[in-house]
Scaffold this motif. Sequence first.
Motif, PDB file in Angstrom:
ATOM      1  N   GLU A 125       0.818  -1.218   0.000  1.00 52.79           N
ATOM      2  CA  GLU A 125       0.000   0.000   0.000  1.00 52.79           C
ATOM      3  C   GLU A 125       0.846   1.260   0.000  1.00 52.79           C
ATOM      4  O   GLU A 125       0.530   2.246  -0.652  1.00 52.79           O
ATOM      5  N   ASN A 126       1.924   1.243   0.751  1.00 60.33           N
ATOM      6  CA  ASN A 126       2.754   2.444   0.841  1.00 60.33           C
ATOM      7  C   ASN A 126       3.439   2.768  -0.477  1.00 60.33           C
ATOM      8  O   ASN A 126       3.801   3.915  -0.737  1.00 60.33           O
ATOM      9  N   ASP A 127       3.643   1.720  -1.307  1.00 56.75           N
ATOM     10  CA  ASP A 127       4.310   1.923  -2.588  1.00 56.75           C
ATOM     11  C   ASP A 127       3.314   2.236  -3.713  1.00 56.75           C
ATOM     12  O   ASP A 127       3.717   2.560  -4.812  1.00 56.75           O
ATOM     13  N   SER A 128       2.026   2.115  -3.403  1.00 57.92           N
ATOM     14  CA  SER A 128       1.013   2.318  -4.426  1.00 57.92           C
ATOM     15  C   SER A 128       0.568   3.777  -4.473  1.00 57.92           C
ATOM     16  O   SER A 128       0.560   4.469  -3.464  1.00 57.92           O
ATOM     17  N   LYS A 129       0.186   4.217  -5.656  1.00 60.36           N
ATOM     18  CA  LYS A 129      -0.335   5.558  -5.801  1.00 60.36           C
ATOM     19  C   LYS A 129      -1.806   5.571  -5.402  1.00 60.36           C
ATOM     20  O   LYS A 129      -2.544   4.634  -5.657  1.00 60.36           O
ATOM     21  N   LYS A 130      -2.229   6.631  -4.772  1.00 57.96           N
ATOM     22  CA  LYS A 130      -3.611   6.760  -4.330  1.00 57.96           C
ATOM     23  C   LYS A 130      -4.452   7.386  -5.430  1.00 57.96           C
ATOM     24  O   LYS A 130      -4.037   8.325  -6.092  1.00 57.96           O
ATOM     25  N   SER A 131      -5.654   6.850  -5.575  1.00 58.94           N
ATOM     26  CA  SER A 131      -6.576   7.413  -6.562  1.00 58.94           C
ATOM     27  C   SER A 131      -7.218   8.674  -6.009  1.00 58.94           C
ATOM     28  O   SER A 131      -7.676   8.703  -4.863  1.00 58.94           O
ATOM     29  N   ASN A 132      -7.242   9.725  -6.828  1.00 59.32           N
ATOM     30  CA  ASN A 132      -7.888  10.980  -6.461  1.00 59.32           C
ATOM     31  C   ASN A 132      -9.201  11.187  -7.211  1.00 59.32           C
ATOM     32  O   ASN A 132      -9.753  12.288  -7.219  1.00 59.32           O
ATOM     33  N   GLY A 133      -9.681  10.106  -7.841  1.00 58.31           N
ATOM     34  CA  GLY A 133     -10.971  10.177  -8.516  1.00 58.31           C
ATOM     35  C   GLY A 133     -10.931  10.775  -9.909  1.00 58.31           C
ATOM     36  O   GLY A 133     -11.964  11.220 -10.420  1.00 58.31           O
ATOM     37  N   ASN A 134      -9.750  10.792 -10.539  1.00 57.22           N
ATOM     38  CA  ASN A 134      -9.620  11.319 -11.901  1.00 57.22           C
ATOM     39  C   ASN A 134      -9.574  10.147 -12.884  1.00 57.22           C
ATOM     40  O   ASN A 134      -8.664   9.314 -12.819  1.00 57.22           O
ATOM     41  N   TYR A 135     -10.539  10.087 -13.790  1.00 56.53           N
ATOM     42  CA  TYR A 135     -10.640   8.954 -14.707  1.00 56.53           C
ATOM     43  C   TYR A 135     -10.784   9.414 -16.156  1.00 56.53           C
ATOM     44  O   TYR A 135     -11.337  10.486 -16.427  1.00 56.53           O
ATOM     45  N   THR A 136     -10.267   8.588 -17.057  1.00 54.00           N
ATOM     46  CA  THR A 136     -10.569   8.709 -18.481  1.00 54.00           C
ATOM     47  C   THR A 136     -11.564   7.606 -18.813  1.00 54.00           C
ATOM     48  O   THR A 136     -11.349   6.442 -18.466  1.00 54.00           O
ATOM     49  N   VAL A 137     -12.663   7.974 -19.471  1.00 52.24           N
ATOM     50  CA  VAL A 137     -13.728   7.031 -19.789  1.00 52.24           C
ATOM     51  C   VAL A 137     -13.717   6.730 -21.285  1.00 52.24           C
ATOM     52  O   VAL A 137     -13.659   7.650 -22.110  1.00 52.24           O
ATOM     53  N   TYR A 138     -13.750   5.445 -21.617  1.00 50.64           N
ATOM     54  CA  TYR A 138     -13.815   5.000 -23.010  1.00 50.64           C
ATOM     55  C   TYR A 138     -15.137   4.242 -23.202  1.00 50.64           C
ATOM     56  O   TYR A 138     -15.355   3.200 -22.585  1.00 50.64           O
ATOM     57  N   LEU A 139     -16.020   4.776 -24.052  1.00 52.32           N
ATOM     58  CA  LEU A 139     -17.302   4.134 -24.334  1.00 52.32           C
ATOM     59  C   LEU A 139     -17.293   3.638 -25.778  1.00 52.32           C
ATOM     60  O   LEU A 139     -17.094   4.425 -26.699  1.00 52.32           O
ATOM     61  N   ARG A 140     -17.481   2.338 -25.955  1.00 48.61           N
ATOM     62  CA  ARG A 140     -17.409   1.754 -27.302  1.00 48.61           C
ATOM     63  C   ARG A 140     -18.809   1.379 -27.795  1.00 48.61           C
ATOM     64  O   ARG A 140     -19.547   0.648 -27.137  1.00 48.61           O
ATOM     65  N   THR A 141     -19.125   1.903 -28.991  1.00 44.33           N
ATOM     66  CA  THR A 141     -20.388   1.601 -29.657  1.00 44.33           C
ATOM     67  C   THR A 141     -20.227   0.342 -30.507  1.00 44.33           C
ATOM     68  O   THR A 141     -19.164   0.109 -31.090  1.00 44.33           O
ATOM     69  N   SER A 142     -21.278  -0.467 -30.583  1.00 39.05           N
ATOM     70  CA  SER A 142     -21.248  -1.675 -31.397  1.00 39.05           C
ATOM     71  C   SER A 142     -20.999  -1.327 -32.865  1.00 39.05           C
ATOM     72  O   SER A 142     -21.347  -0.243 -33.332  1.00 39.05           O
ATOM     73  N   ASP A 143     -20.403  -2.264 -33.587  1.00 36.77           N
ATOM     74  CA  ASP A 143     -20.139  -2.036 -35.013  1.00 36.77           C
ATOM     75  C   ASP A 143     -21.295  -2.493 -35.900  1.00 36.77           C
ATOM     76  O   ASP A 143     -21.186  -2.481 -37.129  1.00 36.77           O
ATOM     77  N   SER A 144     -22.411  -2.892 -35.305  1.00 35.16           N
ATOM     78  CA  SER A 144     -23.562  -3.309 -36.111  1.00 35.16           C
ATOM     79  C   SER A 144     -24.289  -2.095 -36.673  1.00 35.16           C
ATOM     80  O   SER A 144     -24.234  -0.991 -36.113  1.00 35.16           O
ATOM     81  N   ALA A 145     -24.975  -2.272 -37.778  1.00 39.92           N
ATOM     82  CA  ALA A 145     -25.680  -1.171 -38.439  1.00 39.92           C
ATOM     83  C   ALA A 145     -26.748  -0.580 -37.522  1.00 39.92           C
ATOM     84  O   ALA A 145     -27.492  -1.318 -36.870  1.00 39.92           O
ATOM     85  N   GLY A 146     -26.805   0.748 -37.468  1.00 44.60           N
ATOM     86  CA  GLY A 146     -27.808   1.420 -36.656  1.00 44.60           C
ATOM     87  C   GLY A 146     -27.557   1.374 -35.170  1.00 44.60           C
ATOM     88  O   GLY A 146     -28.460   1.644 -34.374  1.00 44.60           O
ATOM     89  N   ALA A 147     -26.330   1.041 -34.768  1.00 42.77           N
ATOM     90  CA  ALA A 147     -26.033   0.880 -33.338  1.00 42.77           C
ATOM     91  C   ALA A 147     -25.880   2.204 -32.614  1.00 42.77           C
ATOM     92  O   ALA A 147     -26.002   2.269 -31.389  1.00 42.77           O
ATOM     93  N   GLY A 148     -25.579   3.288 -33.333  1.00 47.97           N
ATOM     94  CA  GLY A 148     -25.269   4.566 -32.705  1.00 47.97           C
ATOM     95  C   GLY A 148     -26.480   5.330 -32.220  1.00 47.97           C
ATOM     96  O   GLY A 148     -27.630   4.926 -32.397  1.00 47.97           O
ATOM     97  N   THR A 149     -26.206   6.474 -31.576  1.00 49.13           N
ATOM     98  CA  THR A 149     -27.275   7.332 -31.079  1.00 49.13           C
ATOM     99  C   THR A 149     -26.821   8.787 -31.123  1.00 49.13           C
ATOM    100  O   THR A 149     -25.614   9.077 -31.076  1.00 49.13           O
TER     101      THR A 149
END
Length: 241
Positions: A125-149
């Motif tokens: 634990e002492n060697d680990s970095k603490k999370s401060n709640g900062n995230y990068t979010v990756y949202l993947r849409t299906s490759d099927s026809a009409g999948a988007g919005t």
Amino acid sequence: TDANVFITLYGERGDSGRRRLYHSTTNAVKFGKNQVDTFLMEAVSLGQVNKVTIGHDGRGYGAGLYVDAVTVHEGESAVAEWFFPCGHWLDDHMEDSCTERELLFLGLRPVEATEELQNLRSSDENDSKKSNGNYTVYLRTSDSAGAGTKARVWLTVYGEAGNSGPINLGTDQDNGKYSEPGKESVFDIKVGEIGELTKIRVELEPESPGTTWHLVSVLLHDQDTGEDLTFHCDCLLSDDP
């Protein structure tokens, strides 16, 4: 149960073959009432595990077994596990008389660490970095026809100590690629100090009735610790009741 219990894991690259669950690493007597048994198994790399089958040979008196759920994770250092709910008997005298069941993947969840693994993580634990709640979010849409919005997307992140509240990820025009099949949308978000992540909620704010979106997965990358947590969805979001 005293019956011989077998399991098969199915993944993107094949299956493990039918394996007997011999020795529980957590209990001297396996498959007792209200207990969790852990088994070690070696297999080829299966990739994403999407299904398991579990059953027994009916050996012995009262061979029935009630299975609440099966979880699978790869290696002792894993931080997330595949979750397969069951909630049924494996018994030829109960419910539908099935002694083998096919369980489908529901989602990922944090690994419920054993005491040994918890101690190992605490020592680092002492060697680990603490999370401060900062995230990068990756949202993947299906490759099927009409999948988007083109609807507005909202994300809520839940942790052991609270939740982020609904976060506005905008529409397709706000750095999003929701309307393009097979594309990935990327956003930076702050969720606050909510502890270890447990689940997420994705919602649509439709511009018109009948709006749908086929979302494949959501990946959260912790900018502080470098850890990734993937939530597999592969389902259609819709405003229809």
